[in-house]
Design a protein around this motif. Structure first.
Motif, short mmCIF file in Angstrom:
data_model
loop_
_atom_site.label_atom_id
_atom_site.label_comp_id
_atom_site.label_asym_id
_atom_site.label_seq_id
_atom_site.Cartn_x
_atom_site.Cartn_y
_atom_site.Cartn_z
N ASP A 7 0.84 -1.20 0.00
CA ASP A 7 0.00 0.00 0.00
C ASP A 7 0.87 1.25 0.00
OD1 ASP A 7 -2.32 -1.49 0.07
OD2 ASP A 7 -2.77 -1.08 2.18
N ILE A 8 0.40 2.26 -0.69
CA ILE A 8 1.03 3.58 -0.65
C ILE A 8 0.19 4.42 0.30
CG2 ILE A 8 1.70 5.64 -1.94
CD1 ILE A 8 3.28 3.18 -2.78
N CYS A 10 -0.05 8.05 2.96
CA CYS A 10 0.43 9.38 3.31
C CYS A 10 0.50 9.43 4.83
CB CYS A 10 -0.51 10.46 2.78
SG CYS A 10 0.06 12.13 3.17
N GLN A 15 4.83 10.64 1.46
CA GLN A 15 4.31 9.42 0.83
C GLN A 15 5.23 8.25 1.15
OE1 GLN A 15 2.71 9.94 -3.15
NE2 GLN A 15 3.72 8.04 -3.76
N TYR A 16 4.64 7.14 1.58
CA TYR A 16 5.39 5.94 1.97
C TYR A 16 4.76 4.70 1.35
CZ TYR A 16 7.32 8.78 5.79
OH TYR A 16 7.95 9.75 6.53
N ARG A 17 5.60 3.67 1.17
CA ARG A 17 5.12 2.34 0.78
C ARG A 17 5.25 1.45 2.01
NH1 ARG A 17 3.96 -0.52 -3.71
NH2 ARG A 17 4.89 1.01 -5.10
N THR A 19 6.09 -1.84 3.66
CA THR A 19 6.93 -2.97 3.26
C THR A 19 6.84 -4.13 4.26
OG1 THR A 19 8.89 -2.06 4.34
CG2 THR A 19 8.53 -1.49 2.00
N ILE A 38 7.50 1.36 6.97
CA ILE A 38 7.16 2.18 5.81
C ILE A 38 8.44 2.80 5.25
CG2 ILE A 38 4.76 2.60 6.47
CD1 ILE A 38 5.60 5.29 7.65
N ASN A 40 9.86 5.83 2.65
CA ASN A 40 9.53 7.04 1.93
C ASN A 40 9.76 6.82 0.43
OD1 ASN A 40 10.04 9.76 0.69
ND2 ASN A 40 9.52 10.41 2.76
N THR A 41 8.76 7.11 -0.39
CA THR A 41 8.86 6.85 -1.83
C THR A 41 9.82 7.81 -2.53
OG1 THR A 41 6.93 8.22 -2.30
CG2 THR A 41 6.55 5.84 -1.97
N GLU A 138 -3.10 4.59 -2.11
CA GLU A 138 -3.27 3.64 -3.21
C GLU A 138 -2.95 2.23 -2.72
OE1 GLU A 138 -0.67 2.65 -7.22
OE2 GLU A 138 -0.75 4.71 -6.51
N ASP A 140 -1.95 -1.54 -3.85
CA ASP A 140 -1.33 -2.22 -4.99
C ASP A 140 -1.40 -3.73 -4.77
OD1 ASP A 140 0.20 -3.20 -7.04
OD2 ASP A 140 1.96 -2.00 -6.59
#
Length: 171
Positions: A7-8, A10, A15-17, A19, A38, A40-41, A138, A140
């Motif tokens: 997931d992305i 905020c 913004q982070y993914r 993991t 998380i 940072n993207t 978002e 994914d």
């Protein structure tokens, strides 16, 4: 569970993914909370997002290599945390436990955490967030499959080598 791996999100405007995650249970009150690893993207900086709905506490943390200066901080929480579940290649096992102590500064905004695991102490610094300061941007669904495939690649390559070396040596 708020978020899934891939997931992305905020958090505090960045913004982070997601993991990985660990679900902890507090041995004192038997309540669970989640901690999401998380990244940072933009900067690839790793942080941890802690989500405790029981006590309506949310925070973002950074693991540090040194013992933080606690001057001006007071102890706010202490207990035993037990790993209830985890995903994403975490360096923990289900059932593993740690003694934790948390400290807040005088404004009750900044926090320091000590986690005493069987293999040593881990220090973190961070700050509290309001519930509306983090949210899903978002989801994914393919990321988890890509993550698993990447994680399994060394094993797949080893099997391929073990199959093809005897075939090639027989030529």
């Amino acid at each position: 569970m708020y978020f899934k791996i891939g997931d992305i999100i905020c958090a505090d405007g960045d913004q982070y993914r997601v993991t990985g995650y660990i679900v902890y249970q507090n041995q004192t009150d038997h309540c669970n909370w989640e901690e999401y690893r998380i990244v940072n993207t933009q900067t690839n900086a790793e942080r941890w997002l802690s989500v405790d709905e029981t006590y309506d506490e949310y925070s973002i943390w950074e693991v540090v290599r040194y013992e933080p200066d606690r001057t001006g901080y007071h102890q706010s929480d202490e207990g035993i945390e037990i790993v209830a579940s985890h995903a994403g290649g975490m360096d923990v096992d289900t059932g593993e436990s740690a003694h934790f102590i948390e400290y807040e500064d005088q404004t009750e905004e900044k926090i320091i955490s000590y986690e005493y695991w069987s293999d040593g102490c881990e220090y973190s610094t961070g700050y509290y967030l309001d519930k509306d300061e983090f949210f899903l941007l978002e989801s994914d669904p393919t990321f988890q499959a890509k993550y698993q495939a990447k994680k399994n690649l060394p094993g797949i390559l080893m099997v391929a080598v073990m199959i093809f070396i005897p075939i090639l040596s027989g030529i």
